[in-house]
Design an enzyme around this catalytic site. Structure first.
Site, PDB file in Angstrom:
ATOM      1  N   ASP A 136       2.097 -24.674  -2.423  1.00 50.58           N
ATOM      2  CA  ASP A 136       2.729 -25.906  -2.043  1.00 50.58           C
ATOM      3  C   ASP A 136       1.275 -27.241  -2.767  1.00 50.58           C
ATOM      4  O   ASP A 136      -0.269 -26.603  -1.897  1.00 50.58           O
ATOM      5  CB  ASP A 136       3.027 -26.232  -0.328  1.00 50.58           C
ATOM      6  CG  ASP A 136       1.751 -25.577   1.031  1.00 50.58           C
ATOM      7  OD1 ASP A 136       1.350 -24.360   0.684  1.00 50.58           O
ATOM      8  OD2 ASP A 136       1.592 -26.493   1.529  1.00 50.58           O
ATOM      9  N   GLU A 189       3.482 -23.959   2.836  1.00 54.49           N
ATOM     10  CA  GLU A 189       2.753 -25.345   3.512  1.00 54.49           C
ATOM     11  C   GLU A 189       1.816 -24.947   4.028  1.00 54.49           C
ATOM     12  O   GLU A 189       1.508 -25.932   5.596  1.00 54.49           O
ATOM     13  CB  GLU A 189       3.803 -24.944   4.860  1.00 54.49           C
ATOM     14  CG  GLU A 189       5.345 -25.210   4.708  1.00 54.49           C
ATOM     15  CD  GLU A 189       6.814 -25.230   6.148  1.00 54.49           C
ATOM     16  OE1 GLU A 189       5.842 -25.472   7.246  1.00 54.49           O
ATOM     17  OE2 GLU A 189       7.616 -25.521   5.636  1.00 54.49           O
TER      18      GLU A 189
END
Ligand SMILES: [Zn+2]
Length: 433
Positions: free
Chosen positions: A112, A176
């Site tokens: 991410d 995340e």
């Protein structure tokens, strides 16, 4: 019969470094492939699929690890999720040795990236990797797709040199890291406990060994005012003005937390370890209407010695106090915690994995590896805080991560790839492939 372990044999080390040198362009090519994915929150799918292919190309069998909120609900490391996890499962792959020697290792990276910001400010488009003066530019190039390219290439170099790790080597690509860490938490719960975890997060402008990091809390404050036409402005309460008054309290809190007598080891000598960032603000309906509702999103750092729960309580108290101010009379104010609820962590430079990494870096770079107390956080905390596993971060130089024109030095990427190859050899031991 040669009784020098392969991992310390000078010939083996030379062969591994030569193999890493021959793969220099491969690492750059892999990094380019990864940077092309705009893997911001909720859009990591294609980059995860790419990692599945990358692990398969190493001769490993990639596997998906679902992030199961219900299963993690009682875990103290879980951060309140921002969005659903459906279709965004992290990818893992495990190399299993033939023998039973050496120490197992987890190499992990997050796919991410944070949003690119104002794209018009970038010299070249953020998801079209561009090389200028020995640096690759692009969102995520340094934080931390270069780290992923480095550990994948390090493993490939071992194989090319005719070796493989003599212990289990786990590889993971998670989601995340930039907002909850829940991808790493799910991976930690799914994998056998390794003897160490190493995450090639970038250093601050130079390669670095992480020795500590602060914790972080994300808070969202919603203010509901009283709408009115601006010609009767006095009868309304302006939610945006109320939001800015509350935000100002947090800047006072930031100054207070960074006062010398508040600072604690290992950040005692750093003059500003705790940062409060007013990251988002939304609200209002119309230029000639007193705004009804505003919402601010904040990131508040946690000083070591304080827990994220302490800071969450501070946040609630600050907001409640601010709401008592006469200017905010008549507003409704609420606080929500979604995203990071993370404690700080120390990564002792004396732990075995940190010593092996430092030694490997010295061997390839010809100088001592610098230590870094990070005023941000990484996924390495989970392994230390909740699993009792040695963990740290070590990665290439970086510039403007989370900013405009993020870049990584390609010489540094190569140096870290070489050092990671020696780290795997030194930590896991080697056997003939
Ligand atoms: Zn990162």
């Amino acid at each position: 019969m040669n009784d020098i372990p392969l991992s310390t044999d000078a010939g083996a080390r030379r062969a591994i470094l030569d193999a890493a040198d021959s793969l220099r362009q491969d690492a750059i090519g892999l990094l380019e492939r990864l940077v092309r994915h705009r893997s911001v929150l909720g859009h990591e799918q294609s980059c995860l699929a790419e990692m599945e292919e990358v692990f398969a190309s190493l001769g490993l069998q990639p596997r998906r690890v679902p992030v199961d909120e219900a299963a993690l609900a009682s875990h103290p490391g879980l951060s309140p999720p921002l969005i659903s996890y459906a279709g965004r499962d992290p990818v893992i792959a495990i190399h299993r040795p033939r023998g039973h020697g050496g120490r197992s290792l987890l190499l992990q990276g997050h796919v991410d990236v944070v949003p690119e910001g104002a794209e018009d400010l970038w010299t070249t488009p953020p998801y079209e990797p561009a090389i200028r003066d020995g640096r690759m530019y692009g969102r995520g190039a340094a934080d931390m797709k270069a780290g992923i390219a480095a550990y994948v290439t390090a493993f490939r170099a071992l194989k090319l040199a005719g070796f493989q790790p003599a212990a289990e080597l786990q590889m993971a690509a998670v989601i995340e890291e930039e907002c909850t860490g829940n991808g790493a938490l799910a991976v930690m719960q799914a994998l056998p406990k390794p003897d160490a975890c190493l995450i090639p997060e970038p250093g601050p402008g130079h390669p670095a060994l992480y020795t500590a990091e602060v914790g972080v809390v994300w808070a969202w404050v919603t203010i509901t005012g009283r709408p009115a036409h601006v010609r009767e402005m006095q009868s309304g309460v302006n939610a945006i003005e109320a939001a800015t008054a509350i935000a100002a309290r947090f800047k006072d809190y930031e100054s207070e937390m960074n006062r010398a007598e508040r600072r604690r080891p290992p950040f005692a000598a750093d003059n500003h370890p705790v940062n409060v960032n007013l990251g988002t603000i939304e609200g209002g309906e119309w230029n000639s209407s007193v705004p009804t509702r505003a919402r601010i999103g904040m990131r508040v750092g946690v000083m070591p010695g304080y827990s994220c729960r302490d800071v969450a309580r501070d946040i609630q108290r600050l907001v409640a106090d601010a709401a008592q101010a006469p200017a905010l009379k008549g507003t409704k104010v609420s606080v929500e915690f979604k995203g990071f609820m993370a404690d700080g962590c120390v990564f002792p430079a004396t732990q075995a994995i940190s010593r092996v990494v430092s030694e490997a870096h010295r061997e390839v770079a010809g100088e001592a590896l610098r230590h870094y107390n990070a005023p941000g956080l990484t996924d390495a905390r989970f392994y230390i805080l909740y699993q009792g596993t040695e963990a740290t971060c070590y990665g290439p130089d970086s510039d403007n991560i989370h900013g405009i024109d993020e870049s990584v030095g390609l010489a540094s990427l190569h140096e870290v790839t070489r050092a990671l190859a020696l780290t795997i050899a030194g930590w896991c031991g080697l056997e003939k492939a």
